[in-house]
Each structure stands twice: as C-alpha cells, then as structure tokens.
Design a protein around this motif. Sequence first.
Motif, PDB file in Angstrom:
ATOM      1  N   ALA A 131       0.830  -1.202   0.000  1.00  0.00           N
ATOM      2  CA  ALA A 131       0.000   0.000   0.000  1.00  0.00           C
ATOM      3  C   ALA A 131       0.865   1.253   0.000  1.00  0.00           C
ATOM      4  CB  ALA A 131      -0.934  -0.006   1.214  1.00  0.00           C
ATOM      5  N   LEU A 132       1.964   1.220   0.764  1.00  0.00           N
ATOM      6  CA  LEU A 132       2.884   2.352   0.794  1.00  0.00           C
ATOM      7  C   LEU A 132       3.478   2.595  -0.589  1.00  0.00           C
ATOM      8  CD1 LEU A 132       4.438   4.449   2.513  1.00  0.00           C
ATOM      9  CD2 LEU A 132       6.185   2.689   2.886  1.00  0.00           C
ATOM     10  N   GLY A 133       3.860   1.523  -1.285  1.00  0.00           N
ATOM     11  CA  GLY A 133       4.450   1.649  -2.606  1.00  0.00           C
ATOM     12  C   GLY A 133       3.491   2.226  -3.625  1.00  0.00           C
ATOM     13  N   ILE A 134       2.270   1.694  -3.674  1.00  0.00           N
ATOM     14  CA  ILE A 134       1.323   2.137  -4.694  1.00  0.00           C
ATOM     15  C   ILE A 134       0.879   3.581  -4.446  1.00  0.00           C
ATOM     16  CG2 ILE A 134      -0.818   1.336  -3.584  1.00  0.00           C
ATOM     17  CD1 ILE A 134      -1.703   0.330  -6.334  1.00  0.00           C
ATOM     18  N   SER A 135       0.717   3.959  -3.167  1.00  0.00           N
ATOM     19  CA  SER A 135       0.335   5.341  -2.870  1.00  0.00           C
ATOM     20  C   SER A 135       1.482   6.295  -3.187  1.00  0.00           C
ATOM     21  CB  SER A 135      -0.076   5.478  -1.403  1.00  0.00           C
ATOM     22  OG  SER A 135       0.993   5.114  -0.533  1.00  0.00           O
ATOM     23  N   SER A 136       2.721   5.863  -2.957  1.00  0.00           N
ATOM     24  CA  SER A 136       3.880   6.699  -3.279  1.00  0.00           C
ATOM     25  C   SER A 136       3.945   6.981  -4.774  1.00  0.00           C
ATOM     26  CB  SER A 136       5.170   6.016  -2.819  1.00  0.00           C
ATOM     27  OG  SER A 136       5.180   5.823  -1.422  1.00  0.00           O
ATOM     28  N   ILE A 137       3.695   5.956  -5.585  1.00  0.00           N
ATOM     29  CA  ILE A 137       3.726   6.126  -7.039  1.00  0.00           C
ATOM     30  C   ILE A 137       2.662   7.128  -7.486  1.00  0.00           C
ATOM     31  CG2 ILE A 137       3.287   4.967  -9.246  1.00  0.00           C
ATOM     32  CD1 ILE A 137       4.553   2.464  -8.011  1.00  0.00           C
ATOM     33  N   MET A 138       1.463   7.005  -6.938  1.00  0.00           N
ATOM     34  CA  MET A 138       0.384   7.910  -7.329  1.00  0.00           C
ATOM     35  C   MET A 138       0.710   9.347  -6.947  1.00  0.00           C
ATOM     36  SD  MET A 138      -1.654   6.077  -8.990  1.00  0.00           S
ATOM     37  CE  MET A 138      -2.964   7.278  -9.213  1.00  0.00           C
ATOM     38  N   LEU A 139       1.328   9.538  -5.789  1.00  0.00           N
ATOM     39  CA  LEU A 139       1.695  10.893  -5.360  1.00  0.00           C
ATOM     40  C   LEU A 139       2.810  11.459  -6.240  1.00  0.00           C
ATOM     41  CD1 LEU A 139       1.641  10.459  -1.483  1.00  0.00           C
ATOM     42  CD2 LEU A 139       0.004  11.731  -2.881  1.00  0.00           C
ATOM     43  N   ILE A 140       3.776  10.613  -6.595  1.00  0.00           N
ATOM     44  CA  ILE A 140       4.892  11.067  -7.436  1.00  0.00           C
ATOM     45  C   ILE A 140       4.407  11.455  -8.830  1.00  0.00           C
ATOM     46  CG2 ILE A 140       7.007  10.304  -8.605  1.00  0.00           C
ATOM     47  CD1 ILE A 140       7.516   8.541  -6.087  1.00  0.00           C
ATOM     48  N   LEU A 141       3.461  10.678  -9.369  1.00  0.00           N
ATOM     49  CA  LEU A 141       2.991  10.909 -10.729  1.00  0.00           C
ATOM     50  C   LEU A 141       1.789  11.853 -10.796  1.00  0.00           C
ATOM     51  CD1 LEU A 141       3.205   7.280 -12.167  1.00  0.00           C
ATOM     52  CD2 LEU A 141       4.872   9.128 -12.403  1.00  0.00           C
ATOM     53  N   ALA A 142       1.329  12.332  -9.636  1.00  0.00           N
ATOM     54  CA  ALA A 142       0.100  13.135  -9.599  1.00  0.00           C
ATOM     55  C   ALA A 142       0.202  14.405 -10.420  1.00  0.00           C
ATOM     56  CB  ALA A 142      -0.249  13.478  -8.154  1.00  0.00           C
ATOM     57  N   GLN A 143       1.388  15.005 -10.475  1.00  0.00           N
ATOM     58  CA  GLN A 143       1.551  16.273 -11.185  1.00  0.00           C
ATOM     59  C   GLN A 143       1.860  16.087 -12.673  1.00  0.00           C
ATOM     60  OE1 GLN A 143       0.779  19.018  -9.537  1.00  0.00           O
ATOM     61  NE2 GLN A 143       0.411  17.652  -7.793  1.00  0.00           N
ATOM     62  N   SER A 144       1.968  14.835 -13.104  1.00  0.00           N
ATOM     63  CA  SER A 144       2.288  14.570 -14.503  1.00  0.00           C
ATOM     64  C   SER A 144       1.006  14.459 -15.326  1.00  0.00           C
ATOM     65  CB  SER A 144       3.098  13.269 -14.622  1.00  0.00           C
ATOM     66  OG  SER A 144       3.238  12.896 -15.977  1.00  0.00           O
ATOM     67  N   SER A 145       1.001  15.073 -16.505  1.00  0.00           N
ATOM     68  CA  SER A 145      -0.167  14.992 -17.383  1.00  0.00           C
ATOM     69  C   SER A 145      -0.374  13.579 -17.908  1.00  0.00           C
ATOM     70  CB  SER A 145      -0.005  15.958 -18.561  1.00  0.00           C
ATOM     71  OG  SER A 145       1.159  15.639 -19.316  1.00  0.00           O
ATOM     72  N   GLU A 146       0.674  12.774 -17.865  1.00  0.00           N
ATOM     73  CA  GLU A 146       0.588  11.393 -18.335  1.00  0.00           C
ATOM     74  C   GLU A 146       0.646  10.422 -17.161  1.00  0.00           C
ATOM     75  OE1 GLU A 146       3.866  11.056 -20.978  1.00  0.00           O
ATOM     76  OE2 GLU A 146       2.926  12.219 -22.572  1.00  0.00           O
ATOM     77  N   GLY A 147       0.235  10.892 -15.985  1.00  0.00           N
ATOM     78  CA  GLY A 147       0.369  10.101 -14.769  1.00  0.00           C
ATOM     79  C   GLY A 147      -0.291   8.737 -14.839  1.00  0.00           C
ATOM     80  N   MET A 148      -1.576   8.692 -15.250  1.00  0.00           N
ATOM     81  CA  MET A 148      -2.291   7.416 -15.286  1.00  0.00           C
ATOM     82  C   MET A 148      -1.728   6.483 -16.349  1.00  0.00           C
ATOM     83  SD  MET A 148      -4.218   7.287 -12.790  1.00  0.00           S
ATOM     84  CE  MET A 148      -4.835   5.669 -13.265  1.00  0.00           C
ATOM     85  N   GLU A 149      -1.322   7.050 -17.479  1.00  0.00           N
ATOM     86  CA  GLU A 149      -0.717   6.230 -18.523  1.00  0.00           C
ATOM     87  C   GLU A 149       0.572   5.586 -18.020  1.00  0.00           C
ATOM     88  OE1 GLU A 149       1.314   6.698 -22.955  1.00  0.00           O
ATOM     89  OE2 GLU A 149      -0.010   8.284 -22.195  1.00  0.00           O
ATOM     90  N   LEU A 150       1.378   6.364 -17.314  1.00  0.00           N
ATOM     91  CA  LEU A 150       2.621   5.842 -16.754  1.00  0.00           C
ATOM     92  C   LEU A 150       2.339   4.791 -15.684  1.00  0.00           C
ATOM     93  CD1 LEU A 150       4.597   9.193 -16.440  1.00  0.00           C
ATOM     94  CD2 LEU A 150       5.101   7.314 -18.003  1.00  0.00           C
ATOM     95  N   PHE A 151       1.304   5.038 -14.874  1.00  0.00           N
ATOM     96  CA  PHE A 151       0.939   4.071 -13.836  1.00  0.00           C
ATOM     97  C   PHE A 151       0.521   2.745 -14.460  1.00  0.00           C
ATOM     98  CE2 PHE A 151      -2.206   2.073 -11.054  1.00  0.00           C
ATOM     99  CZ  PHE A 151      -1.462   1.933  -9.888  1.00  0.00           C
ATOM    100  N   ASN A 152      -0.281   2.798 -15.520  1.00  0.00           N
ATOM    101  CA  ASN A 152      -0.700   1.577 -16.212  1.00  0.00           C
ATOM    102  C   ASN A 152       0.495   0.833 -16.801  1.00  0.00           C
ATOM    103  OD1 ASN A 152      -3.452   1.798 -15.709  1.00  0.00           O
ATOM    104  ND2 ASN A 152      -3.803   3.114 -17.480  1.00  0.00           N
ATOM    105  N   ARG A 153       1.481   1.582 -17.306  1.00  0.00           N
ATOM    106  CA  ARG A 153       2.669   0.947 -17.877  1.00  0.00           C
ATOM    107  C   ARG A 153       3.501   0.277 -16.793  1.00  0.00           C
ATOM    108  NH1 ARG A 153       5.479   5.067 -21.356  1.00  0.00           N
ATOM    109  NH2 ARG A 153       6.728   5.541 -19.537  1.00  0.00           N
ATOM    110  N   LEU A 154       3.543   0.881 -15.611  1.00  0.00           N
ATOM    111  CA  LEU A 154       4.260   0.271 -14.498  1.00  0.00           C
ATOM    112  C   LEU A 154       3.558  -0.998 -14.019  1.00  0.00           C
ATOM    113  CD1 LEU A 154       5.199   3.400 -12.340  1.00  0.00           C
ATOM    114  CD2 LEU A 154       6.720   2.041 -13.780  1.00  0.00           C
ATOM    115  N   SER A 155       2.234  -1.036 -14.166  1.00  0.00           N
ATOM    116  CA  SER A 155       1.464  -2.199 -13.714  1.00  0.00           C
ATOM    117  C   SER A 155       1.560  -3.362 -14.688  1.00  0.00           C
ATOM    118  CB  SER A 155      -0.005  -1.807 -13.515  1.00  0.00           C
ATOM    119  OG  SER A 155      -0.132  -0.809 -12.533  1.00  0.00           O
ATOM    120  N   ALA A 156       1.434  -3.086 -15.979  1.00  0.00           N
ATOM    121  CA  ALA A 156       1.461  -4.148 -16.991  1.00  0.00           C
ATOM    122  C   ALA A 156       1.973  -3.564 -18.298  1.00  0.00           C
ATOM    123  CB  ALA A 156       0.069  -4.750 -17.174  1.00  0.00           C
TER     124      ALA A 156
END
Length: 252
Positions: free
Chosen positions: A94-119
Amino acid sequence: MSLIEILWPAFALGILLVFIHAIFGLEIIRRGVIFTDLAIGQIAAVGMAISVAFFDGMYQTPLTLLFALLAAIVIAISSRRVAHIEAFIGLLYALGISSIMLILAQSSEGMELFNRLSAADILFTMPEDLFLASAAYGTIAAVMFLLYPKTSGLVKEILFFTALALTVTSSVQSAGVLVVFALLVAPAYAALVQRRFEPLLFAWGFGSVSMIVALGISYLYDLPTGYTIIFCVVGAASVFVLSKSKRPPVAS
C-alpha cells in the motif's frame, strides 16, 4: 522483415520470465508470504516513477534496483522479527502504490505511466533487451541453484530476497508489477496442487504454454499485452487449481 523475426524476442523473453519467476514462486508459496513479490515489485516501481517524474527517464535501473533492494532487506529482516508478516507486507504494498500515485500526480501522463508500471507491453521486445535479460536471469538462476541451498539463517534470507529484488528490478521494467506477480504465483500454484510431475518442471511447462497463448492472442486481436498475459496465466491456473481441488468432507 518477417513476422517471426519481429516477434521471436517477445516469445523468448516470455519464456525467460516464466523460467526465473517459477523458481521464486515455488519458494514464496511454500514460505506462505504470497505478497512478498508484489510488495517488492511495487516498491521497485517507485524508483521507476521517480526516474520518469524527476529525471526524464534517466537512472531508471539504479533507482529501481535501489528501491527493490531496500524493500527486500526490510522484508528479510521483518520476516524474522514481525508477527503476522503478511499484514506487514501488505502495508509495504500500500505504501508503494500510494507513493507512485503521489509522485505521478503532477504529470499529465500520470495514469498512462501508472498503467505501464502495472502491466507493460513486451510484444515488440528488441533482441538486445532479450540478451541482457538472459544474462541477468541466468546469473540469478545459478545463484539460486548452486549457492542458495548451501546457506542458512539470516544469510539465506537476505540472499533469497536480494536475488528476488534483482529479478523484480529487471522484470518490472520489462513487464510490469502485476505481470511479475502473476508469473510468480500462478504457475507455481498450479504446480503445487498436482502430484504427477516435479513442481518446477511443471511450473515451467504450464507457464510457458500460457505465456505463448497470451502473446499470440495479444498480437492477433490487438489487445494490451501485459493484461492479456495476466488474464491467460491467472485464468489457466485458476481453472487448473479448481479442477484439482477436492471438496472437503461434510462434518456430521
């Protein structure tokens, strides 16, 4: 360039991923720490997120390795000191996944990057990526087969989790956190519920067939490769495990 020339590195990498993760998957299930790999993978992905968000993708491998090793060391020590270790590992995830979301929150491509990190998409893997992965996984496999059985105590714990961290560092970058989790758990789980074949050989065979089918479906139907791998490998393992499970006797 023929279709075989384009796709063979992806199929070879898929088989390599199954090969190395089955080794760790069997041990993880036997230890009863199923979410260890998921937690290490998620913490490792924090390093990738930092690389993308703050360094334009530079230093990705060292940052990913740093965070993976940190998670591995924490889990290795806590496995000998903390009660209810699975709950503690869940907190790390939970700490890891929340950290990633906070780090990528200011990026316009945040969700796309998160999906790429997941699969991630391994369908168009380059030959040079395959050769690097072969060298890394071959070295780690040699350590697990030759050195790991000769160790004991805390040294054995640290060696296991360090080798797992190194594997996850490479795998998360090429395949994604959820794909790593699926390949670690699903083939090994299927192997442990059957009794006819040696578990590691069965896990390799079962995972390889599932991986080949997944890559073929992904290419033919233009589906997201990472999630297709997860669906096929986990789906096949779930059906197999259910077919092998026996209904417990009804208490009188």
